[in-house]
Design a protein around this motif. Structure first.
Motif, PDB file in Angstrom:
ATOM      1  N   ALA A   1       0.836  -1.205   0.000  1.00 27.61           N
ATOM      2  CA  ALA A   1       0.000   0.000   0.000  1.00 27.61           C
ATOM      3  C   ALA A   1       0.872   1.257   0.000  1.00 27.61           C
ATOM      4  N   LEU A   2       1.932   1.260   0.784  1.00 30.33           N
ATOM      5  CA  LEU A   2       2.845   2.410   0.809  1.00 30.33           C
ATOM      6  C   LEU A   2       3.565   2.579  -0.529  1.00 30.33           C
ATOM      7  N   PHE A   3       3.893   1.473  -1.176  1.00 34.19           N
ATOM      8  CA  PHE A   3       4.513   1.561  -2.503  1.00 34.19           C
ATOM      9  C   PHE A   3       3.551   2.219  -3.495  1.00 34.19           C
TER      10      PHE A   3
ATOM     11  N   LEU B   1      -6.122   0.428  -5.740  1.00 36.52           N
ATOM     12  CA  LEU B   1      -5.002  -0.505  -5.552  1.00 36.52           C
ATOM     13  C   LEU B   1      -4.538  -0.517  -4.098  1.00 36.52           C
ATOM     14  N   ILE B   2      -4.507   0.647  -3.489  1.00 39.23           N
ATOM     15  CA  ILE B   2      -4.121   0.738  -2.076  1.00 39.23           C
ATOM     16  C   ILE B   2      -5.119  -0.034  -1.220  1.00 39.23           C
ATOM     17  N   ALA B   3      -6.405   0.206  -1.468  1.00 35.75           N
ATOM     18  CA  ALA B   3      -7.447  -0.498  -0.707  1.00 35.75           C
ATOM     19  C   ALA B   3      -7.373  -2.004  -0.945  1.00 35.75           C
ATOM     20  N   TRP B   4      -7.116  -2.401  -2.173  1.00 36.97           N
ATOM     21  CA  TRP B   4      -7.004  -3.827  -2.513  1.00 36.97           C
ATOM     22  C   TRP B   4      -5.866  -4.465  -1.720  1.00 36.97           C
ATOM     23  N   ALA B   5      -4.716  -3.808  -1.672  1.00 38.93           N
ATOM     24  CA  ALA B   5      -3.575  -4.356  -0.938  1.00 38.93           C
ATOM     25  C   ALA B   5      -3.898  -4.511   0.548  1.00 38.93           C
ATOM     26  N   LEU B   6      -4.568  -3.526   1.110  1.00 34.29           N
ATOM     27  CA  LEU B   6      -4.899  -3.580   2.535  1.00 34.29           C
ATOM     28  C   LEU B   6      -5.977  -4.617   2.823  1.00 34.29           C
TER      29      LEU B   6
ATOM     30  N   CYS C   1      -6.862  -7.445   0.830  1.00 32.66           N
ATOM     31  CA  CYS C   1      -6.542  -8.838   0.514  1.00 32.66           C
ATOM     32  C   CYS C   1      -5.495  -9.438   1.450  1.00 32.66           C
ATOM     33  N   THR C   2      -4.735  -8.609   2.121  1.00 32.47           N
ATOM     34  CA  THR C   2      -3.737  -9.115   3.070  1.00 32.47           C
ATOM     35  C   THR C   2      -4.264  -9.140   4.507  1.00 32.47           C
ATOM     36  N   GLY C   3      -5.433  -8.564   4.711  1.00 30.13           N
ATOM     37  CA  GLY C   3      -5.986  -8.477   6.056  1.00 30.13           C
ATOM     38  C   GLY C   3      -5.375  -7.352   6.868  1.00 30.13           C
ATOM     39  N   ALA C   4      -4.571  -6.510   6.243  1.00 28.03           N
ATOM     40  CA  ALA C   4      -3.890  -5.435   6.966  1.00 28.03           C
ATOM     41  C   ALA C   4      -4.897  -4.432   7.535  1.00 28.03           C
ATOM     42  N   TRP C   5      -5.899  -4.092   6.749  1.00 27.79           N
ATOM     43  CA  TRP C   5      -6.888  -3.116   7.216  1.00 27.79           C
ATOM     44  C   TRP C   5      -7.693  -3.664   8.394  1.00 27.79           C
ATOM     45  N   SER C   6      -8.162  -4.905   8.280  1.00 27.18           N
ATOM     46  CA  SER C   6      -8.951  -5.470   9.381  1.00 27.18           C
ATOM     47  C   SER C   6      -8.103  -5.688  10.619  1.00 27.18           C
ATOM     48  N   ALA C   7      -6.832  -6.021  10.456  1.00 33.96           N
ATOM     49  CA  ALA C   7      -5.943  -6.181  11.612  1.00 33.96           C
ATOM     50  C   ALA C   7      -5.732  -4.844  12.296  1.00 33.96           C
ATOM     51  N   TRP C   8      -5.601  -3.774  11.522  1.00 35.39           N
ATOM     52  CA  TRP C   8      -5.440  -2.447  12.111  1.00 35.39           C
ATOM     53  C   TRP C   8      -6.705  -2.036  12.854  1.00 35.39           C
ATOM     54  N   ARG C   9      -7.858  -2.298  12.255  1.00 38.71           N
ATOM     55  CA  ARG C   9      -9.131  -1.956  12.903  1.00 38.71           C
ATOM     56  C   ARG C   9      -9.345  -2.766  14.175  1.00 38.71           C
ATOM     57  N   ALA C  10      -8.942  -4.025  14.177  1.00 37.51           N
ATOM     58  CA  ALA C  10      -9.113  -4.876  15.358  1.00 37.51           C
ATOM     59  C   ALA C  10      -8.193  -4.445  16.494  1.00 37.51           C
ATOM     60  N   ARG C  11      -7.122  -3.759  16.129  1.00 37.47           N
ATOM     61  CA  ARG C  11      -6.135  -3.317  17.121  1.00 37.47           C
ATOM     62  C   ARG C  11      -6.681  -2.189  17.978  1.00 37.47           C
ATOM     63  N   THR C  12      -7.554  -1.365  17.415  1.00 39.94           N
ATOM     64  CA  THR C  12      -8.032  -0.174  18.138  1.00 39.94           C
ATOM     65  C   THR C  12      -9.304  -0.432  18.901  1.00 39.94           C
TER      66      THR C  12
END
Length: 140
Positions: free
Chosen positions: A83-85, A122-127, A129-140
Motif C-alpha cells: 500500500a505504501l509503494f 489498488l491501495i485499498a485492494w492491498a490492505l 486482501c492481506t488483512g492489513a486493514w482489518s488487523a489495524w481496525r481490530a487493534r483499536t
C-alpha cells in the motif's frame, strides 16, 4: 491486549495472489518490453536518472509481488508495504496527468484522470486482501 490474526478468506487469498501476479508482471515489464514507456512516466522533478528509477521500481514490484504470493505468514506487513509503494508512486501518476504525458495508451486527460482514480483502489485492494486493514481496525 493481544490481537489474533484472522485467517484469510478464500476471496482475500485469490485477491492477494492476483495482485501479486499483477505486480510480478508489471515489474517484469519495467525491466523488459515496457522499459522506455515507464521512463516517460518518471517525473522530471525526480532527482535520479529515469532509467534507474524504472529499473529499481521494477525490482521492487517483483519483490513485492513475490512477497504477496509467498510470504503468507507476514501478509499483513507485506500489505502495508505494498500500500505504501502504491502511495509512493502516485505522484508520478499525478505528474503524468498534469504534464499530459502519453504512455500506455493513456493519450487523453480523461484516460489519465481515470487512471488516477484506480490508484486508491489498488491501495485499498492491498490492505483488504492481506488483512492489513482489518488487523489495524481490530487493534483499536
Amino acid at each position: 491486549m493481544t490481537t489474533t490474526i484472522r485467517p484469510s478468506t478464500r476471496a482475500q487469498t485469490v485477491g492477494r495472489v492476483v495482485l501479486g501476479a499483477f505486480l510480478l508482471f508489471a515489474g517484469t515489464a519495467h525491466l523488459t518490453f515496457a522499459r522506455e514507456t515507464f521512463q516517460a512516466q518518471v517525473p522530471t522533478w525526480v532527482p535520479l536518472d529515469a532509467d534507474f528509477v524504472v529499473l529499481a521500481s521494477g525490482v521492487v514490484e517483483i519483490v513485492l509481488g513475490a512477497s504477496l504470493i509467498l510470504l503468507t505468514r507476514w501478509r499483513i506487513a507485506v500489505g502495508w508495504i505494498v500500500a505504501l509503494f502504491f502511495l509512493a508512486v502516485f505522484p508520478g501518476n499525478i505528474s503524468q496527468f498534469v504534464t499530459h504525458t502519453d504512455a500506455f495508451g493513456l493519450d487523453t486527460d480523461r484516460a489519465r484522470g481515470i487512471r488516477l482514480l484506480f490508484q486508491p483502489l489498488l491501495i485499498a485492494w492491498a490492505l483488504w486482501c492481506t488483512g492489513a486493514w482489518s488487523a489495524w481496525r481490530a487493534r483499536t
